[in-house]
Design an enzyme around this catalytic site. Structure first.
Site, mmCIF file in Angstrom:
data_model
loop_
_atom_site.group_PDB
_atom_site.id
_atom_site.type_symbol
_atom_site.label_atom_id
_atom_site.label_comp_id
_atom_site.label_asym_id
_atom_site.label_seq_id
_atom_site.Cartn_x
_atom_site.Cartn_y
_atom_site.Cartn_z
ATOM 1 N N PHE A 1 2.459 -32.759 56.934
ATOM 2 C CA PHE A 1 1.490 -33.876 56.875
ATOM 3 C C PHE A 1 0.224 -33.525 57.612
ATOM 4 C CE2 PHE A 1 5.142 -36.151 55.061
ATOM 5 C CZ PHE A 1 4.762 -36.512 53.700
ATOM 6 N N HIS B 1 6.512 -41.643 48.047
ATOM 7 C CA HIS B 1 5.758 -40.910 48.726
ATOM 8 C C HIS B 1 4.293 -41.272 48.966
ATOM 9 C CE1 HIS B 1 3.558 -37.000 49.521
ATOM 10 N NE2 HIS B 1 4.880 -36.698 49.504
ATOM 11 N N ASP C 1 6.306 -29.095 51.557
ATOM 12 C CA ASP C 1 5.764 -27.675 51.550
ATOM 13 C C ASP C 1 4.273 -28.051 52.644
ATOM 14 O OD1 ASP C 1 6.765 -26.076 49.813
ATOM 15 O OD2 ASP C 1 5.190 -25.853 48.515
ATOM 16 N N TYR D 1 0.443 -27.317 53.622
ATOM 17 C CA TYR D 1 -0.632 -27.236 52.822
ATOM 18 C C TYR D 1 -1.070 -25.992 52.491
ATOM 19 C CZ TYR D 1 -1.214 -32.127 54.310
ATOM 20 O OH TYR D 1 -1.242 -33.599 54.832
#
Length: 224
Positions: free
Chosen positions: A81, A190, A68, A70
């Site tokens: 990221f 992750h 997703d 931020y």
């Protein structure tokens, strides 16, 4: 009625043209238009396809898949990221930088802006390309996933010698979309602190460069 296509780099547009005319994408557009009347959405409209415009189709060498954007004000700018200059790097990104430091000896930077990676051929793709302010996951299962799955499959089918970096279970679920006989697939936990450090020592950044070298392609400079 003519279907308006997004402002996206021409070779991406050609590779994905059929997707923009499919029912799911038309429904997604309608959903986003309605959402904009009620909520603040991230990233800004002009940056939704930023990853594609910074990393043209013909220049993709590496794919890093996020889930997703931020959802905090000023954080999302269309690259998985990544955050713009002046925005504090979130914890997952800090851990990515720590692994790069351990793997390649590159100092941990103060900026979390990964545009420099994107312009070297690293497609920083989120599975979902928009989100409501302060509501993580609010645009999941609204139509973005079939589109980004098509992006991954198109890259796999039409190109060879790419590196796919899939971190966490969500990203690992995309493995069936990729032809492992043509590409390098690297998986790891992750980078989020919630994964309790399982991401560390994966050495994906040196492994990526080693593979690109075997393909006769320029390695990525992972500094930002």
């Amino acid at each position: 009625m003519e279907v308006k296509t997004p402002k996206i780099e021409v070779n991406w547009l050609n590779a994905l043209k059929g997707e923009f005319e499919k029912d799911y994408f038309l429904k997604l557009k309608g959903f986003l238009e309605e959402e904009r009347t009620k909520f603040k959405l991230f990233p800004p409209g002009s940056l939704i396809f930023n990853a594609f415009n910074l990393t043209p189709f013909d220049e993709v060498k590496v794919v890093i898949l996020g889930q997703d954007p931020y959802h905090g004000l000023g954080q999302a700018h269309g690259l998985s990221f990544s955050v713009p200059d002046g925005v504090r790097p979130p914890p997952s990104l800090v851990n990515i930088f720590k692994e790069i430091n351990s793997d390649l000896g590159i100092s941990v930077p103060g900026s979390g802006n990964l545009t420099r990676w994107a312009t070297q051929g690293v497609l920083l793709l989120n599975a979902t390309l928009t989100v409501r302010e302060n509501q993580a996951g609010s645009h999941q299962n609204k139509g973005w996933e079939p589109f980004t799955d098509a992006v991954i499959k198109t890259l796999s089918d039409k190109k060879s010698g790419l590196v796919f970096l899939l971190w966490g279970n969500y990203a690992k679920n995309k493995v069936p979309l990729i032809d492992a006989t043509k590409h390098l697939i690297l998986t790891a936990p992750h980078p989020s602190p919630l994964a309790r450090g399982g991401f560390f020592n994966c050495k994906h950044f040196s492994k990526t460069n080693g593979y690109l070298k075997t393909q006769g392609r320029k390695e990525i400079d992972w500094s930002v």
